[in-house]
Write an enzyme that holds these catalytic residues in place. Sequence first.
Site, mmCIF file in Angstrom:
data_model
loop_
_atom_site.group_PDB
_atom_site.id
_atom_site.type_symbol
_atom_site.label_atom_id
_atom_site.label_comp_id
_atom_site.label_asym_id
_atom_site.label_seq_id
_atom_site.Cartn_x
_atom_site.Cartn_y
_atom_site.Cartn_z
ATOM 1 N N GLU A 85 0.846 -1.204 0.000
ATOM 2 C CA GLU A 85 0.000 0.000 0.000
ATOM 3 C C GLU A 85 0.878 1.250 0.000
ATOM 4 O O GLU A 85 1.765 1.376 0.845
ATOM 5 C CB GLU A 85 -0.837 -0.017 1.287
ATOM 6 C CG GLU A 85 -1.996 0.944 1.315
ATOM 7 C CD GLU A 85 -3.132 0.536 0.372
ATOM 8 O OE1 GLU A 85 -3.635 1.435 -0.309
ATOM 9 O OE2 GLU A 85 -3.448 -0.662 0.316
ATOM 10 N N ASP A 120 9.623 6.403 -6.183
ATOM 11 C CA ASP A 120 8.287 6.972 -6.121
ATOM 12 C C ASP A 120 8.388 8.303 -6.833
ATOM 13 O O ASP A 120 9.347 9.052 -6.654
ATOM 14 C CB ASP A 120 7.814 7.140 -4.679
ATOM 15 C CG ASP A 120 6.298 7.290 -4.643
ATOM 16 O OD1 ASP A 120 5.606 6.373 -5.120
ATOM 17 O OD2 ASP A 120 5.802 8.324 -4.177
ATOM 18 N N GLY A 131 1.980 6.980 -18.556
ATOM 19 C CA GLY A 131 1.459 7.984 -17.625
ATOM 20 C C GLY A 131 1.139 9.312 -18.291
ATOM 21 O O GLY A 131 0.467 9.367 -19.328
ATOM 22 N N ARG A 190 13.490 10.479 -13.584
ATOM 23 C CA ARG A 190 13.903 9.109 -13.261
ATOM 24 C C ARG A 190 15.263 8.794 -13.870
ATOM 25 O O ARG A 190 16.099 8.153 -13.232
ATOM 26 C CB ARG A 190 12.847 8.102 -13.763
ATOM 27 C CG ARG A 190 13.084 6.683 -13.267
ATOM 28 C CD ARG A 190 11.896 5.768 -13.526
ATOM 29 N NE ARG A 190 10.683 6.303 -12.953
ATOM 30 C CZ ARG A 190 9.769 7.002 -13.635
ATOM 31 N NH1 ARG A 190 9.906 7.204 -14.932
ATOM 32 N NH2 ARG A 190 8.721 7.499 -13.027
HETATM 33 P P1 IMP Z 1 4.298 5.731 -8.397
HETATM 34 O O1 IMP Z 1 5.690 6.269 -8.329
HETATM 35 O O2 IMP Z 1 4.257 4.270 -8.658
HETATM 36 O O3 IMP Z 1 3.462 6.165 -7.238
HETATM 37 O O4 IMP Z 1 3.606 6.342 -9.685
HETATM 38 C C1 IMP Z 1 3.852 7.626 -10.056
HETATM 39 C C2 IMP Z 1 2.869 8.046 -11.115
HETATM 40 O O5 IMP Z 1 3.297 9.342 -11.554
HETATM 41 C C3 IMP Z 1 2.848 7.165 -12.353
HETATM 42 O O6 IMP Z 1 1.902 6.143 -12.274
HETATM 43 C C4 IMP Z 1 2.498 8.179 -13.440
HETATM 44 O O7 IMP Z 1 1.115 8.421 -13.444
HETATM 45 C C5 IMP Z 1 3.219 9.427 -12.940
HETATM 46 N N1 IMP Z 1 4.573 9.448 -13.477
HETATM 47 C C6 IMP Z 1 5.751 9.285 -12.812
HETATM 48 N N2 IMP Z 1 6.805 9.351 -13.636
HETATM 49 C C7 IMP Z 1 6.285 9.537 -14.863
HETATM 50 C C8 IMP Z 1 6.887 9.656 -16.148
HETATM 51 O O8 IMP Z 1 8.102 9.559 -16.361
HETATM 52 N N3 IMP Z 1 6.035 9.857 -17.161
HETATM 53 C C9 IMP Z 1 4.691 9.952 -17.002
HETATM 54 N N4 IMP Z 1 4.072 9.820 -15.844
HETATM 55 C C10 IMP Z 1 4.877 9.607 -14.766
#
Ligand code: IMP
Length: 197
Positions: free
Chosen positions: A41, A70, A151, A179
């Site tokens: 979670e 994250d 995303g 990233r």
């Molecule tokens: P988490 O880090 O798994 O919580 O997810 C972060 C969210 O931010 C992703 O599911 C995308 O919706 C968005 N996100 C993070 N990095 C990127 C990226 O490089 N491109 C597009 N969306 C991103």
Amino acid sequence: MLEILIATNNLGKVKEIKDILDSPEIKILTMKDFPHLPKIEEDGKTYQENAFKKARKISEYTGKICLADDSGLEIDYLKGKPGIYSSRWGNSDEERINKVLKLLENIPKNKRNAKFVCVAILVFPDGKIYTVKEECKGSIEFKPKGEHGFGYDPIFLVPEYDKTFAELGDKIKNQISHRGKAMRRMINIINELVVNE
Ligand code: IMP
């Protein structure tokens, strides 16, 4: 050879991280190598908390060195939203993109600034941790453009190229993205660890 497990189920991220960490010194494992792991979670209040929780829990379950990130999109006009809630802002990428575009309807270009943020954490089974944080600045396009990435990529415009991440494609995106920058710093840390092993 250092075995590192990428602690994410997001296939877009797995692909990017694998491309960036590609090295003869590192064997990359993914969650597919461990099909029975529980779902973690993401209930932290910061990127750091979420990334740490993912990496630590998966490292505890598998006994492997784990790398988690994250990340999120922070839009100035929305006071930093969706931020840590970026992945949960709708049920699909399309829904999330449409939500952003609707909230920014009629907002002019000079008020559409945004940035992606990424915190990456490497956790060792013995408890050692390494953390890096990076950003990528840009703005929100008026409509989705491009086919690559995942995303919010189709609406994230990079001013230096006047193209969205989805138009730029993986190679250029990885050179400039939040990233990509975080993972390159991480690979420097990993290389030092390999040398000192
Ligand atoms: P988490 O880090 O798994 O919580 O997810 C972060 C969210 O931010 C992703 O599911 C995308 O919706 C968005 N996100 C993070 N990095 C990127 C990226 O490089 N491109 C597009 N969306 C991103």
